[in-house]
Design a protein around this motif. Sequence first.
Motif, PDB file in Angstrom:
ATOM      1  N   SER A 307       6.737   6.866   1.994  1.00 14.86           N
ATOM      2  CA  SER A 307       5.811   7.173   0.900  1.00 14.86           C
ATOM      3  C   SER A 307       5.412   5.927   0.129  1.00 14.86           C
ATOM      4  O   SER A 307       4.306   5.853  -0.418  1.00 14.86           O
ATOM      5  CB  SER A 307       6.447   8.186  -0.048  1.00 14.86           C
ATOM      6  OG  SER A 307       7.581   7.622  -0.720  1.00 14.86           O
ATOM      7  N   HIS A 310       2.324   4.100   1.758  1.00 14.93           N
ATOM      8  CA  HIS A 310       1.160   4.914   2.108  1.00 14.93           C
ATOM      9  C   HIS A 310      -0.154   4.231   1.733  1.00 14.93           C
ATOM     10  O   HIS A 310      -1.177   4.466   2.369  1.00 14.93           O
ATOM     11  CB  HIS A 310       1.255   6.292   1.439  1.00 14.93           C
ATOM     12  CG  HIS A 310       0.876   6.288  -0.012  1.00 14.93           C
ATOM     13  ND1 HIS A 310       1.742   5.867  -0.998  1.00 14.93           N
ATOM     14  CD2 HIS A 310      -0.278   6.652  -0.647  1.00 14.93           C
ATOM     15  CE1 HIS A 310       1.155   5.984  -2.172  1.00 14.93           C
ATOM     16  NE2 HIS A 310      -0.068   6.441  -1.996  1.00 14.93           N
ATOM     17  N   ALA A 314      -3.107   3.737   4.396  1.00 14.42           N
ATOM     18  CA  ALA A 314      -4.374   4.441   4.207  1.00 14.42           C
ATOM     19  C   ALA A 314      -5.581   3.524   4.346  1.00 14.42           C
ATOM     20  O   ALA A 314      -6.702   3.997   4.544  1.00 14.42           O
ATOM     21  CB  ALA A 314      -4.392   5.116   2.843  1.00 14.42           C
ATOM     22  N   ARG A 362      -5.940   9.450   0.643  1.00 18.14           N
ATOM     23  CA  ARG A 362      -4.748   8.685   0.303  1.00 18.14           C
ATOM     24  C   ARG A 362      -3.577   9.615  -0.026  1.00 18.14           C
ATOM     25  O   ARG A 362      -2.426   9.314   0.299  1.00 18.14           O
ATOM     26  CB  ARG A 362      -5.038   7.763  -0.882  1.00 18.14           C
ATOM     27  CG  ARG A 362      -3.874   6.852  -1.247  1.00 18.14           C
ATOM     28  CD  ARG A 362      -4.240   5.895  -2.352  1.00 18.14           C
ATOM     29  NE  ARG A 362      -5.125   4.847  -1.885  1.00 18.14           N
ATOM     30  CZ  ARG A 362      -5.592   3.880  -2.667  1.00 18.14           C
ATOM     31  NH1 ARG A 362      -5.275   3.862  -3.956  1.00 18.14           N
ATOM     32  NH2 ARG A 362      -6.387   2.954  -2.169  1.00 18.14           N
ATOM     33  N   PHE A 365      -2.030  10.614   3.146  1.00 16.27           N
ATOM     34  CA  PHE A 365      -1.159   9.558   3.656  1.00 16.27           C
ATOM     35  C   PHE A 365       0.163   9.503   2.891  1.00 16.27           C
ATOM     36  O   PHE A 365       1.194   9.130   3.462  1.00 16.27           O
ATOM     37  CB  PHE A 365      -1.874   8.205   3.572  1.00 16.27           C
ATOM     38  CG  PHE A 365      -2.701   7.882   4.775  1.00 16.27           C
ATOM     39  CD1 PHE A 365      -2.140   7.244   5.871  1.00 16.27           C
ATOM     40  CD2 PHE A 365      -4.048   8.231   4.833  1.00 16.27           C
ATOM     41  CE1 PHE A 365      -2.893   6.947   6.984  1.00 16.27           C
ATOM     42  CE2 PHE A 365      -4.810   7.937   5.940  1.00 16.27           C
ATOM     43  CZ  PHE A 365      -4.236   7.292   7.025  1.00 16.27           C
ATOM     44  N   TYR A 366       0.134   9.855   1.621  1.00 15.74           N
ATOM     45  CA  TYR A 366       1.382   9.861   0.835  1.00 15.74           C
ATOM     46  C   TYR A 366       2.367  10.868   1.414  1.00 15.74           C
ATOM     47  O   TYR A 366       3.525  10.527   1.686  1.00 15.74           O
ATOM     48  CB  TYR A 366       1.071  10.194  -0.623  1.00 15.74           C
ATOM     49  CG  TYR A 366       2.305  10.347  -1.483  1.00 15.74           C
ATOM     50  CD1 TYR A 366       3.016   9.231  -1.926  1.00 15.74           C
ATOM     51  CD2 TYR A 366       2.760  11.614  -1.838  1.00 15.74           C
ATOM     52  CE1 TYR A 366       4.154   9.367  -2.714  1.00 15.74           C
ATOM     53  CE2 TYR A 366       3.899  11.765  -2.614  1.00 15.74           C
ATOM     54  CZ  TYR A 366       4.584  10.640  -3.055  1.00 15.74           C
ATOM     55  OH  TYR A 366       5.723  10.792  -3.826  1.00 15.74           O
ATOM     56  N   GLY A 369       3.333   9.887   4.863  1.00 13.53           N
ATOM     57  CA  GLY A 369       4.339   8.832   4.837  1.00 13.53           C
ATOM     58  C   GLY A 369       5.739   9.387   4.661  1.00 13.53           C
ATOM     59  O   GLY A 369       6.696   8.885   5.256  1.00 13.53           O
TER      60      GLY A 369
END
Length: 417
Positions: A307, A310, A314, A362, A365-366, A369
Amino acid sequence: MNRYQKIVYLLPAILTGLPVWAQQRFPKPEFETGYVQPATSQPAPRMLFLEYFDVFVLVAALTLATWFVVRKRSRQGVLWTSVFSLLYFGFYREGCICSIGAIQNIVLAVFDPSYVLPFTALLFFIIPLVVALFYGRTFCAAVCPLGAIQDLVAFRPIELPKWLQKILGLIPYLYLGLAVLYAATRSEFLICRYDPFVGLFRFDAEFQMLLLGALFLLVGVFVARPYCRFFCPYGVLLGWMSTFSKKHMTITPTNCIQCKLCANSCPFGAIDEPVEEQGNRRSNVQRLMAYLLLVPLWMGIGGLAGSMVHVPLAKFNKTVYLAEQLVANPEIKQDQNNIDARTFMQKGKTMDELVTEAQSIRSQFYWGGWVLGGFMGLVIGLTLVKLSSHRNRNDYVPDKTNCLSCGRCMDYCPVKN
């Protein structure tokens, strides 16, 4: 002559004059510069019959390779099948369609309902996994063109230290996780973009990719199949399936005579040697339980680490990258040489809409992650568990997960009956 007879009489003239009227209504544009409008053309799609013919060839090659490995026990047969696969799936089909790249098609179909998954891509993804579940990684042995081209250059293979193989063996899991993450977020087909050999198959790769492919082949002379062992994400899935195979390749058809020739012949370090349980059994069980209890901790640490990265991950998404560039440098919107900026301006979107979309990606992606890091933590934890566990083995046996079923050990084994 009544009204209806007049209409019938004039109808041929009306139909004949339609093209003339249409030509006058929509006259062909004229260009004073002498420019000639080019004819619109598009590449013809591959015929559906030929797509299913590829599936037929895949099944036939897998059947033949499995027969050579499990029943015929012929390294020579495996070798010639791999040459055929290299010529057909590699140079003739130019590395596409590909079971390795099909991972991304499957993931995208799961996360994007608007994406239509080609049925042939689904078959190329599933069929080798099903075969591996019953017979081991015969796909790696003789059907995958990426493996075949590496196998042909393994002239002087050396065995890497076990600890180094374990560390490098974590890379395919990370590559698999990243490929799934980027496909799920509709960012990139990572596997296809960085395929080191597809440029060689098509003779049209950029210099960097040709250099990467040549480097893999050069390393492959001394470290057998470096991409298959330390990068291939599909190999992870095949290894999982192969672990449960009941009719996996065996080194010797009868009793092992402990000659060690098979272990010396395997360039992949995929043969487990005979071993006896060491230490007190109770202490071994306690150590194993301790490592099992640490697995959730490894997953938590990995998820947190995933995380935290990320934001750079991204940036590979085009929308996120464009939003960052336009926010930091608004003058880019006026740059006619920036194709991404021009495309954005032509769509008519506002900066607020672009930034909102980038923030949403994004956020994906967090959480991705977290999942990716947790997955890597699980892999590391289970690897430590496997290293801490010991099973008694009386013979030299192939490691079902890592064995590529190439047949070298069978060829070197002096026991033939």
